[in-house]
Design a protein around this motif. Structure first.
Motif, PDB file in Angstrom:
ATOM      1  N   LYS A 110       0.819  -1.227   0.000  1.00 41.63           N
ATOM      2  CA  LYS A 110       0.000   0.000   0.000  1.00 41.63           C
ATOM      3  C   LYS A 110       0.841   1.261   0.000  1.00 41.63           C
ATOM      4  N   ASN A 167      -6.838  -0.119   9.873  1.00 38.73           N
ATOM      5  CA  ASN A 167      -5.586  -0.485  10.528  1.00 38.73           C
ATOM      6  C   ASN A 167      -5.922  -1.272  11.788  1.00 38.73           C
ATOM      7  N   GLY A 168      -5.587  -2.558  11.751  1.00 36.08           N
ATOM      8  CA  GLY A 168      -5.962  -3.448  12.847  1.00 36.08           C
ATOM      9  C   GLY A 168      -5.216  -3.147  14.142  1.00 36.08           C
ATOM     10  N   THR A 169      -3.962  -2.731  14.006  1.00 36.36           N
ATOM     11  CA  THR A 169      -3.167  -2.453  15.207  1.00 36.36           C
ATOM     12  C   THR A 169      -3.827  -1.366  16.049  1.00 36.36           C
ATOM     13  N   ASP A 210       1.717   2.574  11.876  1.00 36.17           N
ATOM     14  CA  ASP A 210       0.374   2.185  12.318  1.00 36.17           C
ATOM     15  C   ASP A 210      -0.218   3.246  13.241  1.00 36.17           C
ATOM     16  N   ASP A 248      -0.191   4.237   7.815  1.00 34.79           N
ATOM     17  CA  ASP A 248      -0.656   3.030   7.117  1.00 34.79           C
ATOM     18  C   ASP A 248      -2.116   3.200   6.663  1.00 34.79           C
ATOM     19  N   LYS A 261      -3.852   3.440   2.718  1.00 34.82           N
ATOM     20  CA  LYS A 261      -5.007   2.660   2.248  1.00 34.82           C
ATOM     21  C   LYS A 261      -6.160   3.577   1.830  1.00 34.82           C
ATOM     22  N   ALA A 294      -5.376  -8.243   8.159  1.00 35.31           N
ATOM     23  CA  ALA A 294      -3.967  -8.626   8.165  1.00 35.31           C
ATOM     24  C   ALA A 294      -3.877 -10.121   8.452  1.00 35.31           C
TER      25      ALA A 294
HETATM   26  N1  HSE Z   1      -0.195  -3.013   9.892  1.00 36.24           N
HETATM   27  C1  HSE Z   1      -1.492  -3.219   9.331  1.00 36.24           C
HETATM   28  C2  HSE Z   1      -2.528  -3.206  10.437  1.00 36.24           C
HETATM   29  C3  HSE Z   1      -1.660  -4.512   8.605  1.00 36.24           C
HETATM   30  O1  HSE Z   1      -2.213  -3.064  11.617  1.00 36.24           O
HETATM   31  O2  HSE Z   1      -3.694  -3.299  10.104  1.00 36.24           O
HETATM   32  C4  HSE Z   1      -1.103  -4.515   7.237  1.00 36.24           C
HETATM   33  O3  HSE Z   1      -1.720  -3.594   6.411  1.00 36.24           O
END
Ligand code: HSE
Length: 435
Positions: free
Chosen positions: A105, A159-161, A196, A201, A205, A301
């Motif tokens: 990305k 962003n999952g983190t 993140d 990030d 996206k 992810a």
């Molecule tokens: N680092 C990203 C997240 C996953 O935490 O969602 C990869 O895109």
């Protein structure tokens, strides 16, 4: 039928997942694609790792350029990441007439215009489903499923983190720094989690989605990016009391004068489905004129969820690679000569609602002074709470939710509120979306 040959650049988490799923589901995938899809060459600096994943069944090299120059390779899968060597490799693969599948990305958000233009000229495909929201087929949905619509806006937890961190902060009432440590221990956050937690990030996206949704170039450098590292747990708690959750949203909205492209912590009504996306899960809400709102949810992810998107692209490329390039789905959903240079609006021109928290002297007339400033700025208050001053305290918190206003006006009003002698310190401002 003769297999299509794939060269894999990088066999880490996603590369390993891609190798495993492609092998496990080979028959099903080949029935869908019309011919077998085979990884025949893998490049990775760690040859031992590559050997252990592939069991020595494919050619291995530590020189990724050997893959992009190999005449036997039809599709290059780039899973190295970053915009250094990955950019060189992708450009070289295109120059050599190879189709490219990438999960990168950062590369596409920053150098996508150059990459897609080169691919267009060469008549090759660059597919990137895995670059946004991992296993959720959001690129396919925006580019093809919603093609009848004028897309009005989209808002995503991408962003999952950070979503994991925010969920933990809310559940346990813990401060950001403590939850970040926990996320790192659990392997959710990288050792250097800057991209993140600072929203970069998510902005990569959101930039990619904005281009496909509105038919505009990638404009990552114009995106407004604010992460969660300065978010105070007290605001999560106050938001909850007012019926809202705080999520890090990537937002792209088309307006007459341009496009809003922004990532920031955002209050959203707790009753919305997307407000209940918890932990490391991702979701994207898209508002379009014909279909209305649609919501896409899943794992953003991880090895196999991301592999699912990479392989979907491999199948697409396999199905279409013999088609006349003019008759393929355009990379960015719109025909290349129809991309419009709509400007990304500066954050001061964004129109949204606000959550304001301020610490004020607990004495008569304070609230009147503050509301007068807001009224003078034509900012309407939607909700307000004033906490009872704690025992022995002379100051207390006021929390306000405003109706929509232009950010420039909100900032001017906040400046005047902060200048009041009865207001202690700075006003905390968070943006709010009703979605
Ligand atoms: N680092 C990203 C997240 C996953 O935490 O969602 C990869 O895109």
């Amino acid at each position: 039928m003769k297999a299509i040959n794939v060269g894999l650049l990088g066999i880490g988490t996603v590369g390993g997942g891609t190798y495993t799923v492609l092998k496990r589901n080979a028959e099903e995938i080949s029935r869908r694609a019309g011919r077998p899809i085979r990884i025949t060459m893998v490049a990775d600096k760690n040859l031992e790792l590559a050997r252990s994943v592939t069991g020595g069944e494919v050619a291995l090299t530590d020189d990724a350029f050997a893959v992009v120059s190999n005449p036997e390779i039809d599709i290059v899968v780039e899973l190295i990441g970053g915009y250094g060597i990955a950019r060189e490799l992708v450009m070289k693969a295109i120059e050599n007439g190879k189709h490219v599948v990438t999960a990168n990305k950062a590369l596409l958000a920053v150098h996508g215009n150059e990459i897609f233009s080169a691919a267009q000229k060469k008549g090759v495909m660059v597919a990137f489903e895995a670059a946004v929201a991992g296993g959720i087929p959001i690129i396919k949905a925006l580019r093809e499923g919603l093609t009848a619509n004028r897309i009005e806006w989209l808002a995503g937890i991408i962003n999952g983190t950070t979503n994991f961190i925010l969920s933990e902060m809310r559940d346990k009432g813990l401060p950001f720094a403590e939850v970040l440590k926990e996320a790192q221990a659990l392997g959710y956050a990288e050792a250097d989690p800057t991209f993140d937690i600072e929203g970069v990030d998510a902005a990569h996206k959101a930039t990619i989605m904005s281009a496909i949704a509105f038919g505009i170039p990638m404009q990552f450098d114009k995106a407004y990016v604010e992460g969660i590292s300065k978010l105070d747990a007290v605001d999560i708690a106050y938001a909850e009391q007012l019926g809202y959750r705080i999520k890090l949203l990537g937002i792209a909205r088309k307006r007459d004068s341009g496009v809003e492209l922004r990532v920031h912590p955002t209050l959203i009504p707790a009753k919305r489905l997307i407000a209940n996306v918890e932990g490391a899960m991702n979701a994207v809400l898209v508002q379009a004129d014909a279909v209305g709102a649609t919501l896409y949810y899943g794992k953003g992810a991880g090895a196999e969820p991301t592999a699912s998107a990479v392989i979907a692209d491999l199948v697409d490329v396999t199905r279409l690679h013999t088609a006349d390039p003019e008759h393929r789905v355009p990379h960015l959903a719109f025909q290349p000569d129809q991309v419009q240079a709509l400007p990304v609006l500066p954050i001061e021109e964004v129109i949204t609602s606000y959550y304001l928290r301020m610490r004020v002297a607990d004495k008569p007339g304070v609230l009147a002074d503050i509301t007068r400033i807001l009224a003078d700025s034509d900012i309407s208050i939607e909700a307000l709470i004033q906490k009872e001053a704690a025992e022995g305290e002379s100051h207390t918190d006021i929390i306000m939710l405003t109706h929509q206003t232009v950010e420039r006006d909100a900032n001017a009003a906040i400046g005047r509120i902060e200048a009041l002698p009865v207001v202690q310190g700075q006003v905390t401002k968070l943006r709010m979306e009703s979605l």
